[in-house]
Design a protein around this motif. Structure first.
Motif, PDB file in Angstrom:
ATOM      1  N   PHE A  20       0.847  -1.190   0.000  1.00 10.49           N
ATOM      2  CA  PHE A  20       0.000   0.000   0.000  1.00 10.49           C
ATOM      3  C   PHE A  20       0.884   1.243   0.000  1.00 10.49           C
ATOM      4  CE2 PHE A  20      -1.913   3.530   2.171  1.00 10.49           C
ATOM      5  CZ  PHE A  20      -3.064   3.668   1.432  1.00 10.49           C
ATOM      6  N   GLU A  21       0.548   2.169  -0.865  1.00 13.00           N
ATOM      7  CA  GLU A  21       1.288   3.442  -0.801  1.00 13.00           C
ATOM      8  C   GLU A  21       0.309   4.591  -0.670  1.00 13.00           C
ATOM      9  OE1 GLU A  21       3.061   4.181  -4.779  1.00 13.00           O
ATOM     10  OE2 GLU A  21       2.775   2.047  -4.994  1.00 13.00           O
ATOM     11  N   GLU A  22       0.677   5.509   0.141  1.00 17.72           N
ATOM     12  CA  GLU A  22      -0.165   6.686   0.317  1.00 17.72           C
ATOM     13  C   GLU A  22      -0.308   7.344  -1.049  1.00 17.72           C
ATOM     14  OE1 GLU A  22      -2.586   8.683   2.738  1.00 17.72           O
ATOM     15  OE2 GLU A  22      -1.224   7.173   3.522  1.00 17.72           O
ATOM     16  N   LYS A  23      -1.534   7.650  -1.378  1.00 19.49           N
ATOM     17  CA  LYS A  23      -1.813   8.069  -2.743  1.00 19.49           C
ATOM     18  C   LYS A  23      -1.000   9.311  -3.116  1.00 19.49           C
ATOM     19  CE  LYS A  23      -5.949   9.293  -3.742  1.00 19.49           C
ATOM     20  NZ  LYS A  23      -7.395   9.216  -3.765  1.00 19.49           N
ATOM     21  N   MET A  26      -2.556  13.371  -6.235  1.00 14.19           N
ATOM     22  CA  MET A  26      -3.610  14.251  -5.773  1.00 14.19           C
ATOM     23  C   MET A  26      -4.160  14.848  -7.058  1.00 14.19           C
ATOM     24  SD  MET A  26      -3.433  15.891  -2.323  1.00 14.19           S
ATOM     25  CE  MET A  26      -2.980  15.127  -0.808  1.00 14.19           C
ATOM     26  N   GLU A 229     -11.372  25.242  16.966  1.00 11.64           N
ATOM     27  CA  GLU A 229     -10.213  24.567  17.529  1.00 11.64           C
ATOM     28  C   GLU A 229      -8.885  25.057  16.963  1.00 11.64           C
ATOM     29  OE1 GLU A 229     -11.088  20.412  17.262  1.00 11.64           O
ATOM     30  OE2 GLU A 229     -12.096  20.445  19.199  1.00 11.64           O
ATOM     31  N   PHE A 230      -8.866  25.537  15.715  1.00 17.71           N
ATOM     32  CA  PHE A 230      -7.564  25.978  15.203  1.00 17.71           C
ATOM     33  C   PHE A 230      -7.104  27.243  15.909  1.00 17.71           C
ATOM     34  CE2 PHE A 230     -10.424  27.956  12.077  1.00 17.71           C
ATOM     35  CZ  PHE A 230      -9.939  29.232  12.000  1.00 17.71           C
TER      36      PHE A 230
ATOM     37  N   GLY B 274      -4.227   3.728   4.769  1.00 17.68           N
ATOM     38  CA  GLY B 274      -4.898   4.659   3.860  1.00 17.68           C
ATOM     39  C   GLY B 274      -6.294   5.027   4.308  1.00 17.68           C
ATOM     40  N   SER B 275      -7.064   5.572   3.370  1.00 17.59           N
ATOM     41  CA  SER B 275      -8.424   5.994   3.666  1.00 17.59           C
ATOM     42  C   SER B 275      -9.330   5.606   2.497  1.00 17.59           C
ATOM     43  CB  SER B 275      -8.446   7.496   3.901  1.00 17.59           C
ATOM     44  OG  SER B 275      -7.765   8.153   2.873  1.00 17.59           O
ATOM     45  N   LEU B 447      -7.645  22.899  11.999  1.00 19.07           N
ATOM     46  CA  LEU B 447      -6.609  23.445  11.126  1.00 19.07           C
ATOM     47  C   LEU B 447      -7.168  24.673  10.408  1.00 19.07           C
ATOM     48  CD1 LEU B 447      -5.412  20.141   9.437  1.00 19.07           C
ATOM     49  CD2 LEU B 447      -4.540  21.202  11.502  1.00 19.07           C
ATOM     50  N   GLY B 485       3.896  10.223   9.444  1.00 18.95           N
ATOM     51  CA  GLY B 485       3.465   9.357   8.354  1.00 18.95           C
ATOM     52  C   GLY B 485       2.890  10.075   7.151  1.00 18.95           C
ATOM     53  N   HIS B 490       3.274  17.020   0.794  1.00 18.84           N
ATOM     54  CA  HIS B 490       2.042  17.506   1.415  1.00 18.84           C
ATOM     55  C   HIS B 490       2.216  18.896   2.013  1.00 18.84           C
ATOM     56  CE1 HIS B 490       0.901  13.061   1.838  1.00 18.84           C
ATOM     57  NE2 HIS B 490       0.148  13.581   0.902  1.00 18.84           N
ATOM     58  N   HIS B 496      -8.031  21.401   3.281  1.00 16.92           N
ATOM     59  CA  HIS B 496      -9.234  20.794   2.704  1.00 16.92           C
ATOM     60  C   HIS B 496      -8.912  19.666   1.729  1.00 16.92           C
ATOM     61  CE1 HIS B 496      -9.096  22.649  -1.342  1.00 16.92           C
ATOM     62  NE2 HIS B 496      -8.402  23.572  -0.723  1.00 16.92           N
ATOM     63  N   GLU B 497      -7.631  19.546   1.354  1.00 17.36           N
ATOM     64  CA  GLU B 497      -7.274  18.493   0.409  1.00 17.36           C
ATOM     65  C   GLU B 497      -6.999  17.164   1.104  1.00 17.36           C
ATOM     66  OE1 GLU B 497      -4.524  20.019  -2.753  1.00 17.36           O
ATOM     67  OE2 GLU B 497      -4.623  21.797  -1.509  1.00 17.36           O
ATOM     68  N   PHE B 498      -7.094  17.143   2.438  1.00 20.99           N
ATOM     69  CA  PHE B 498      -6.740  15.937   3.165  1.00 20.99           C
ATOM     70  C   PHE B 498      -7.969  15.264   3.767  1.00 20.99           C
ATOM     71  CE2 PHE B 498      -3.000  18.543   3.066  1.00 20.99           C
ATOM     72  CZ  PHE B 498      -1.994  17.627   2.801  1.00 20.99           C
ATOM     73  N   GLN B 502      -5.665  12.097   7.902  1.00 19.53           N
ATOM     74  CA  GLN B 502      -4.456  12.851   7.539  1.00 19.53           C
ATOM     75  C   GLN B 502      -4.422  14.183   8.271  1.00 19.53           C
ATOM     76  OE1 GLN B 502      -5.141  12.724   3.305  1.00 19.53           O
ATOM     77  NE2 GLN B 502      -3.273  11.540   2.996  1.00 19.53           N
TER      78      GLN B 502
END
Lengths: 338, 659
Positions: A20-23, A26, A229-230, B274-275, B447, B485, B490, B496-498, B502
């Motif tokens: 598995f690789e993190e995509k 994008m 929260e941010f 992953g997701s 965030l 990780g 990134h 918003h892209e995550f 993540q």
């Protein structure tokens, strides 16, 4: 999708061994909030038309008065009340740009005027083209002023009031309520008592009350954001008040701020035109769209061109700012649409 | 059994700015009379959209049914007119939504709200309807129903509100009840009550329930059958026992493995990497193949059909194809080896030194005129270096406020907090912020949406000036991204892209940037999906080991707290009622509140759930002046009075003897 059995060869039933690789893909290139908004704005035909109209009007306001040789306060009683006449277009019938008034007489011939007056002249023989663009300058000045006041005083006042909260907020909001309670017209009249009627008193009147609605909107936004929260995260990192307001709170209120600005502009322009129309605004010989409308309105039945051009320009300015504001609202807050 | 609803090859899409999102991609199942079908899946798996479509409630115009049928009483719900739909809604099929607060109209009395539906669908007089409302409220367990009907929603507590919503849904004796995460917004003890109520009602009225949830424990408790959804498809469906004890699809297996098991100690949770995929671009073949470490080649090419395991159990995975029997064995063998090698637990070293001492901490807020809200009311505990201290309790018990007071987001009303022996209220706040950091609950609001990830992570370094140059700053950001990780590329993206998981990683990186000693994690996983929760929990554990961090872990999910914590404190109404080692607390709870809380956690095991006996909240002398934390056995503290102390001691000895 139906798969035929014979396509399922034995080797397909082996482990692929893929890790598995993190995509990495994008799918979209990185884009910022403003870039996204700009793309959405461009898709909105109304808003884009508004934007083009504003640019065009600004161009004419800047260079219009120099396009012919007439000054805005040059009076000449031999050429009063001339209807509009434009070269080339004068040959086209029905456009009403041939120098013939509504009774059918060619005023240019009757008054032996050889020059062209593109928007005609007023009852003192002043060139309306020059005067109208001169007036538009005033309107745009007011627009600029309203926007600056909104952005400077309104944003600062609103965010300080909400951020510090408690007693500070309480006092600042009471002040706003008092300001809201006094009708604008009274403020102007009071100012005229002290100063002379003119651009200065209008400017001062707007400084006193023009930013109030912006302050309220920013306050609402900041109140909503400061518990997020941010913002808390930033506080736990040790951020100072200044960092919090400028780094977190105001950038995230930017959408409503820009939208409110775009909607205060047309109403400020209208206020100025209205004040000039009732005689509390600018004083002759300075031209303002409101005054030109006032002059033209007295002779509407005989010389309709005077009222027509000035009111069309005011409407255009207001409509285009409104269209742009509307489009900006949709593009900054895509959830509002649909 | 009589089939009451059948969904066949249902496809639902949404048209968005970016293109067509295929939220539901070919769902087929039947619902039988009187059963509870649970639909489980992560957020974005299409479970909510699918269930709403049964009511004809897909948001239009962006959403549409592309193809497929939903048959109810020989009618296809996807094709009938709005008028017919209105007749169906409420009387034949009704729905319970997640949040009872927003599904009730705050300006209408309970009576009028429930009556509204009855009057539309049934031809009875107002008087009769009013009587019916009262009997409905009694049915759902509201006492004094005749008086309470005249009240407004805000006069009811959360659990009571959900009961009212259920009463409303039941008003016309619907044949099908759709419950869309009806207990997610509720506390565990209230959740247990609502689940019992639903089971009870089903027995009485023979209603079919479609129960949508992401909590496998709840499923084990309530469901007769389970459908597991992933990326818009049902990947496995069967009887609850079959799915829990003999899962076939790798996704189901992964989900079940990702839940911490309360009965055994695990060093590391199994995770699914992953997701879930973006349904704007659904992957070809088995959508889960990208995250499956033992994926077959065919998984990437062809969509697996449903294979029957038993008459009632089927799963969509190529592993069940006759040609895959060999590879299935291989994979099982590999997994067994892995379990055998990974199950050695390294005992964690916990320092003897007190890192944080909290003494009689009180945090009161002004609430309106003259009233004071005692959010935290005299809490004392110590946290030792290198340990994880869990703080659990229901919403509103003051656990988050305690955390926030410790980082000085609030100034304590009274009490003392010592960090490494120095009172934090006297310490320079800036230095404190470098030592104590916080991880927040909601990855979507924690965030700043206008900042790039690099700026977010570097914020703390910017404030404290922890880098020498711009290049050095970026270097540190990259390093932090790697630690949690994520990848270097990134750094220049916006939040918003995550995905949720993540984003939570970014939040953790931000906290780590200032090199803190102590991290307060305020419900860091409760907003995440099951498969992501395990990832984040593992990450937190790994970081603790590598950087020798100390955690205060605040949560309401007791199973996760047990898994991650060394010691646990239970809070109730602003006070600590019990503190003990986590194993001790779970095996031998002494305080009545802890007992009732523990008995209410649903466990993802149908057998255990069947035998479950819920202990109602007992009575104890919390208001008494004399009530304070007293040590019963070594390291096990319970809030009690002098009188109660002896009874606890003897009880604890009894259980000790039994063991």
């Amino acid at each position: 999708m139906k798969v035929n059995e014979f396509e399922l060869t034995d080797d397909l039933f082996e482990e692929s061994g893929k890790e598995f690789e993190e995509k990495k893909i994008m799918n979209r290139p990185s884009s910022t909030f403003l870039k996204d908004s700009w793309i959405r704005l461009r898709k909105n035909k109304g808003a884009f038309t508004g934007l083009i109209l504003i640019v065009l009007i600004m161009f004419l306001a800047a260079f219009g008065p120099y396009m012919n040789s007439h000054g805005f306060d040059e009076q000449d009683l031999t050429r009063t009340n001339l209807p509009p006449k434009v070269p080339v277009l004068e040959n086209l019938p029905l456009l009403g740009l041939s120098g013939v008034d509504i009774r059918g007489t060619d005023q240019y011939a009757a008054k032996e005027v050889t020059e062209y007056y593109w928007f005609g002249t007023d009852d003192l023989g002043r060139d309306l083209w020059t005067r109208i663009w001169q007036g538009t300058r005033i309107s745009l000045y007011i627009a600029f002023l309203a926007a600056t006041l909104d952005l400077v005083i309104g944003v600062a006042y609103g965010s300080i009031s909400a951020y510090y909260g408690g007693r500070i907020d309480n006092v600042m909001q009471r002040i706003i309520e008092v300001l809201m309670g006094i009708p604008n017209l009274i403020v102007v009249i009071l100012l005229i008592l002290i100063l002379k009627p003119g651009i200065l008193s209008i400017t001062l009147a707007m400084v006193i009350t023009g930013w109030v609605s912006m302050a309220r909107i920013v306050r609402g936004q900041v109140l909503k954001l400061k518990g997020q929260e941010f913002v808390l995260a930033s506080r736990t990192l040790g951020a100072k008040d200044k960092n919090l307001i400028w780094g977190h709170l105001i950038p995230n209120s930017l959408g409503p701020i820009i939208i409110t600005t775009m909607f205060t502009i047309p109403s400020a322009i209208f206020t100025e035109a209205f004040l000039s129309f009732i005689g509390l605004g600018l004083q002759p010989p300075i031209a303002s769209l409101g005054m030109i409308v006032n002059d033209g309105f007295k002779m509407l039945k005989i010389y309709p061109h005077m009222l027509m051009f000035s009111s069309v320009i005011i409407s255009l300015i207001m409509i285009s700012f409104n269209l742009l504001g509307d489009g900006l609202r949709d593009s900054f807050d895509p959830k509002m649409k649909k | 059994m009589e089939r009451i609803l059948s969904v066949d090859d249902l496809h639902i899409s949404f048209d968005t700015y970016d293109g067509e999102v295929r939220a539901v991609r070919g769902v087929t199942f039947d619902l039988y009379k009187g059963e509870t079908l649970a639909i489980v899946g992560e957020s974005g798996s299409g479970k909510s959209v699918m269930s709403k479509s049964i009511m004809g409630l897909i948001p239009k115009p962006s959403g549409r049914v592309v193809k497929g049928t939903i048959k109810y009483q020989n009618r296809d719900i996807t094709k009938i007119s709005n008028k017919e739909l209105r007749e169906l809604r409420g009387s034949e099929i009704s729905i319970i939504f997640q949040d009872p607060m927003t599904s009730l109209n705050p300006t209408m009395t309970i009576n009028n709200q429930i009556m509204e539906g009855i009057l539309v669908h049934q031809k009875i007089t107002k008087k009769e309807a009013e009587k019916k409302v009262v009997s409905l409220l009694e049915l759902v367990g509201i006492t004094n129903a005749a008086d309470r009907v005249k009240q407004y929603p805000h006069q009811f507590s959360g659990g009571m509100q959900q009961r009212v919503v259920i009463a409303m849904a039941l008003a016309c004796n619907p044949a099908i009840l759709i419950a869309d995460e009806p207990t997610t917004a509720l506390d565990v003890t209230v959740q247990a009550q609502v689940l019992e109520l639903l089971k009870d009602i089903q027995k009485k009225m023979d209603t079919s329930i479609i129960f949508i949830t992401h909590d496998l424990g709840v499923v084990a408790n309530i469901a007769d059958r389970v459908a597991v959804m992933y990326a818009g498809k049902v990947v496995e469906i069967g009887k609850t026992d079959e799915v829990f004890y003999n899962p076939q699809h790798p996704y189901t297996k992964g989900l079940l493995a990702a839940m911490p098991d309360l009965t055994i100690d695990q060093e590391e949770l199994k995770t699914i990497p992953g997701s879930p995929p973006n349904l704007l671009y659904p992957p070809p073949g088995d959508a889960f193949s990208l995250r499956n470490e033992h994926a077959l080649k065919i998984d990437f090419l062809h969509d697996p059909p449903m294979f029957k395991v038993t008459e009632t159990h089927s799963a969509a995975t190529w592993l069940l194809h006759e040609k895959a029997s060999k590879v299935t064995k291989e994979i099982e063998g590999k997994q067994r080896v892995k379990i055998a090698t990974s199950d050695q637990i390294a005992k964690k070293e916990i320092g003897k030194e007190k890192l944080l001492e909290v003494k009689e901490l009180k945090q009161h807020f002004k609430g309106g005129k003259n009233s004071v809200i005692k959010a935290v009311d005299g809490v004392s505990f110590d946290i030792y270096e290198g340990e994880t201290f869990g703080l659990v309790g229901e919403s509103g018990c003051g656990k988050s406020t305690t955390g926030r007071t410790l980082v000085r987001l609030y100034d304590a009303t009274s009490g003392e907090v010592y960090f490494k022996g120095v009172d934090i209220h006297k310490k320079n706040v800036l230095n404190l912020n470098k030592d104590i950091q916080m991880i927040f609950q909601d990855p979507y609001s924690s965030l700043n949406p206008r900042w790039t990830v690099a700026d977010i992570i570097a914020e703390g370094m910017d404030i404290h000036g922890l880098y020498t140059s711009k290049a050095n700053r970026m270097e540190k950001v990259y390093e932090l991204l790697k630690t949690v990780g994520l990848a270097e590329e990134h750094a220049n993206r916006y939040p918003h892209e995550f995905s949720g998981g993540q984003r939570q990683r970014i939040g953790i990186a931000r906290a780590l940037a200032v090199d803190p000693k102590f991290i307060i994690a305020d419900e860091p996983i409760s907003a995440l999906d099951v498969s992501i929760q395990a990832q984040i929990t593992n990450l937190l554990k790994k970081l603790q080991k590598e950087k020798n961090l100390t955690y205060l872990f605040i949560a309401h999910d007791l199973s996760m707290v047990k898994y991650i914590s060394d010691r646990v404190g239970v809070m109730y109404q602003g006070k600590l009622v019990e503190v003990a080692d986590s194993d001790e607390l779970y095996d031998n709870p002494l305080h009545p509140y802890t007992k009732s809380l523990l008995s209410a956690i649903p466990v993802p095991d149908p057998e255990v759930e069947k035998k479950r006996i819920r202990i109602p909240k007992g009575e104890w002398a919390i208001e008494s002046e004399d009530c304070k934390l007293r040590e019963i056995t070594d390291g096990h503290w319970v809030a009690c009075t002098e009188d109660e102390l002896d009874s606890y001691r003897s009880k604890s000895e009894d259980t000790a003897l039994l063991v």
